[in-house]
Motif scaffolding. Structure first.
Motif, PDB file in Angstrom:
ATOM      1  N   ALA B  70       0.865  -1.194   0.000  1.00 16.35           N
ATOM      2  CA  ALA B  70       0.000   0.000   0.000  1.00 16.35           C
ATOM      3  C   ALA B  70       0.889   1.228   0.000  1.00 16.35           C
ATOM      4  O   ALA B  70       1.260   1.746   1.045  1.00 16.35           O
ATOM      5  N   PRO B  72       1.447   5.057  -0.802  1.00 21.68           N
ATOM      6  CA  PRO B  72       0.692   6.284  -1.087  1.00 21.68           C
ATOM      7  C   PRO B  72       1.234   6.965  -2.351  1.00 21.68           C
ATOM      8  O   PRO B  72       2.438   7.137  -2.493  1.00 21.68           O
ATOM      9  N   THR B 118      -4.038   8.044  -4.270  1.00 23.31           N
ATOM     10  CA  THR B 118      -4.545   6.691  -4.056  1.00 23.31           C
ATOM     11  C   THR B 118      -3.433   5.878  -3.401  1.00 23.31           C
ATOM     12  O   THR B 118      -2.419   6.436  -2.985  1.00 23.31           O
ATOM     13  N   ARG B 119      -3.651   4.562  -3.267  1.00 23.65           N
ATOM     14  CA  ARG B 119      -2.597   3.699  -2.731  1.00 23.65           C
ATOM     15  C   ARG B 119      -2.405   2.530  -3.684  1.00 23.65           C
ATOM     16  O   ARG B 119      -3.377   1.917  -4.123  1.00 23.65           O
ATOM     17  N   ILE B 120      -1.137   2.255  -4.007  1.00 22.11           N
ATOM     18  CA  ILE B 120      -0.856   1.231  -5.015  1.00 22.11           C
ATOM     19  C   ILE B 120       0.093   0.168  -4.474  1.00 22.11           C
ATOM     20  O   ILE B 120       0.670   0.317  -3.412  1.00 22.11           O
TER      21      ILE B 120
ATOM     22  N   ALA C  67      -2.793  -3.742  -9.387  1.00 24.87           N
ATOM     23  CA  ALA C  67      -1.799  -3.012  -8.595  1.00 24.87           C
ATOM     24  C   ALA C  67      -2.408  -1.926  -7.718  1.00 24.87           C
ATOM     25  O   ALA C  67      -1.679  -1.213  -7.023  1.00 24.87           O
ATOM     26  N   VAL C  68      -3.724  -1.772  -7.744  1.00 25.45           N
ATOM     27  CA  VAL C  68      -4.356  -0.863  -6.774  1.00 25.45           C
ATOM     28  C   VAL C  68      -4.449  -1.625  -5.447  1.00 25.45           C
ATOM     29  O   VAL C  68      -4.849  -2.792  -5.415  1.00 25.45           O
ATOM     30  N   ALA C  69      -4.022  -0.986  -4.361  1.00 20.91           N
ATOM     31  CA  ALA C  69      -3.928  -1.647  -3.059  1.00 20.91           C
ATOM     32  C   ALA C  69      -5.285  -2.150  -2.573  1.00 20.91           C
ATOM     33  O   ALA C  69      -6.335  -1.616  -2.950  1.00 20.91           O
ATOM     34  N   PHE C  73      -8.433   3.285  -1.892  1.00 21.46           N
ATOM     35  CA  PHE C  73      -8.625   4.644  -1.372  1.00 21.46           C
ATOM     36  C   PHE C  73      -8.407   5.624  -2.518  1.00 21.46           C
ATOM     37  O   PHE C  73      -7.504   5.456  -3.327  1.00 21.46           O
ATOM     38  N   LEU C  74      -9.254   6.629  -2.600  1.00 15.95           N
ATOM     39  CA  LEU C  74      -9.096   7.675  -3.608  1.00 15.95           C
ATOM     40  C   LEU C  74      -9.370   9.025  -2.962  1.00 15.95           C
ATOM     41  O   LEU C  74     -10.306   9.169  -2.164  1.00 15.95           O
TER      42      LEU C  74
END
Lengths: 257, 157, 107
Positions: B70, B72, B118-120, C67-69, C73-74
């Motif tokens: 996760a 940021p 977002t979080r990737i 790959a989006v956690a 969250f946005l």
């Protein structure tokens, strides 16, 4: 000092004097060694994924369940009042089992006995959600003081296991968390190991998990024997860690890497 | 995959990476050229051919990433975000993830600002690239290098 | 697990003000690259699309890849134009669909 005086002193010595854990006031939550980005994630209730579990627990709190068809709220009312401070006292001494009981175990007992609900697994979603919701009611309060004398033998046992070298790496918990906090293990900062934010949202897990899960993961990392979830030795260790962190601020739901 | 059509643009996006990779030796350099080529292919599959100009796009990721699960991320594009001059889309790509595409954002003048967080997930230390499409049909890019530390104690899930 | 969301929209705003919106949704975002204990592949299961509508118009959208956690969250912005409803919709694999809304008062 005579032998007799020495013994007398040992008998009245408070537990604190025997421990080499960071002194109260010197203790640092893992929060303080996290990056500003992760601290921001914990601090913002809309960005903190642990709040999703808290929200779910809030819904469970007022949902009727079990053979009794009763909700937690039917007996305990508004959790903001009735549950405030409860997490700060757990693990607490449970007279019935004459052993410490962790918050999730206490909730589970209430679910099964008072609501007549089916037993839930220790790491199940609902148990985590309800525990996170109840613990969240104590966010900002100080942990402890854990001064019930009946709890002491278990705190002592937990401390002994904390200092016990074990596993294939021949490490004790204290080797890392008392002697080397702040240093790095692989890329990660070693925390002092305070249970101030459980259940936590751990990025490694990508979900919320219990202190039990964290302890079991740590023991597995030490290549030591891993007790079953909810095993008494884990609750003793949790009781020691809670006592060791007494006075620290409850953060539930904390975010950790 | 043919490198031919996009070669010049590929270099534009990845130029600095190739230089940086030289530090890691020829094997590392070749490996990174390989992964950047996949990134380039994903960019082309998303925005098509044509020039991509470096600039206007900021990719912001904290210097220290404690866990790649996760991370940021904030992307920001300089734009008036008016009815006739705005950002239509921002696409984010990874160099080393199993798949290069991370996320695409679609916006317009009603966004007011071209800034999204977002979080990737990032599997390793690598380069993250963002490509923005503006209302005049042009494309802009920005990138950042990210150091991802790995967890010490991985439990048996 | 039930789908939970956290949404933050300012309750009031001035007309023309750029306001920040934050949304968080519970979803494991299973990548399809992981294996279970017996070595079997865990199938991909992710949210594919997010859309934000303001008074019926789409003002922001996102396409997610693996790959989006987890628990996506946005944070994004929109111009406060008129008092009304802002809706949020997440759509994904295995029939996943969730909708949320918030009211905004514009003066």
């Amino acid at each position: 000092m005579s032998w007799r005086h020495g013994l007398a002193a040992a008998l009245v010595l408070p537990i604190a004097a025997l421990a080499d854990a960071p002194a109260p006031g010197d203790r640092r939550s893992g929060y303080e060694t996290m990056s500003p980005a992760l601290r921001a994630m914990q601090d913002d209730d809309v960005a903190n994924p642990g709040m999703l579990w808290v929200l779910d627990g809030e819904a469970l709190w007022s949902t009727r369940a079990g053979a009794a068809d009763r909700a937690c709220a039917d007996c305990h009312g508004d959790a903001a009042e009735s549950m405030r401070g409860v997490a700060a006292r757990h693990p607490t001494f449970d007279p019935r089992s004459a052993a410490p009981i962790a918050l999730d175990q206490r909730i589970e007992r209430c679910r099964v006995e008072q609501q007549g609900a089916a037993p839930s697994a220790p790491e199940s979603h609902d148990r985590l959600a309800l525990t996170a919701f109840v613990a969240h009611q104590s966010r900002g309060l100080a942990l402890g003081p854990f001064d019930d004398p009946r709890l002491r033998p278990f705190v002592d046992a937990g401390r002994a296991s904390f200092h016990q070298r074990q596993g294939q790496l021949d490490l004790s918990c204290a080797d890392c968390h008392d002697r080397h906090p702040g240093r790095r293990l692989a890329g990660n900062v070693i925390p002092e190991g305070h249970p101030t934010g459980y259940p936590i949202y751990r990025l490694e897990w990508q979900t919320v998990g219990s202190l039990d899960r964290r302890l079991r993961g740590c023991l597995a990392g030490m290549r030591a024997t891993v007790p079953a979830p909810g095993a008494p030795e884990l609750t003793e260790l949790a009781a020691y860690l809670a006592w060791r962190a007494r006075g620290m601020t409850i953060e539930t739901p904390a975010v950790r890497p | 995959m043919s490198m031919r059509p996009g070669r010049r643009h590929f270099l534009r996006i990845t130029g600095a990476i190739a230089t940086a990779a030289m530090v890691g030796g020829p094997v590392e350099a070749q490996r990174r050229r390989g992964t950047m080529r996949e990134l380039e292919a994903a960019v082309r599959a998303t925005v098509g051919e044509g020039p991509i100009v470096e600039g206007r796009v900021t990719v912001e990721i904290p210097a220290l990433v404690e866990n790649g699960n996760a991370v940021p991320l904030t992307v920001r594009v300089e734009s008036p975000m008016s009815a006739d001059d705005h950002v239509r889309a921002i696409h984010v790509f990874s160099e080393k993830n199993p798949r290069p595409s991370i996320v695409s954002f679609h916006l317009g003048p009603r966004a007011g600002r071209a800034e999204i967080s977002t979080r990737i997930r990032l599997v390793d230390t690598q380069t993250v690239v963002a490509v923005a499409e503006t209302s005049d049909g042009r494309r802009w890019s920005g990138r950042t290098d990210v150091v991802v530390t790995l967890a010490a104690c991985l439990e048996d899930a | 697990m039930r789908t939970r969301t956290l949404v933050k929209v300012p309750a009031t705003a001035r007309r023309g003000e750029v306001v920040e919106i934050k949304v968080l949704v519970s979803h494991p975002m299973e990548t399809g690259f992981r294996r279970d204990r017996t070595g079997g592949a865990i199938p991909v299961d992710i949210i594919r699309r997010f859309e934000c509508r303001y008074d019926g118009d789409t003002v922001f959208a996102a396409d997610f890849h693996p790959a989006v956690a987890a628990n996506p969250f946005l944070a994004f912005t929109t111009v406060a134009t008129t008092s009304g409803t802002i809706t949020f919709e997440w759509v994904g694999d295995n029939g996943f669909a969730h909708r949320e809304s918030a009211e905004i008062q514009v003066e």
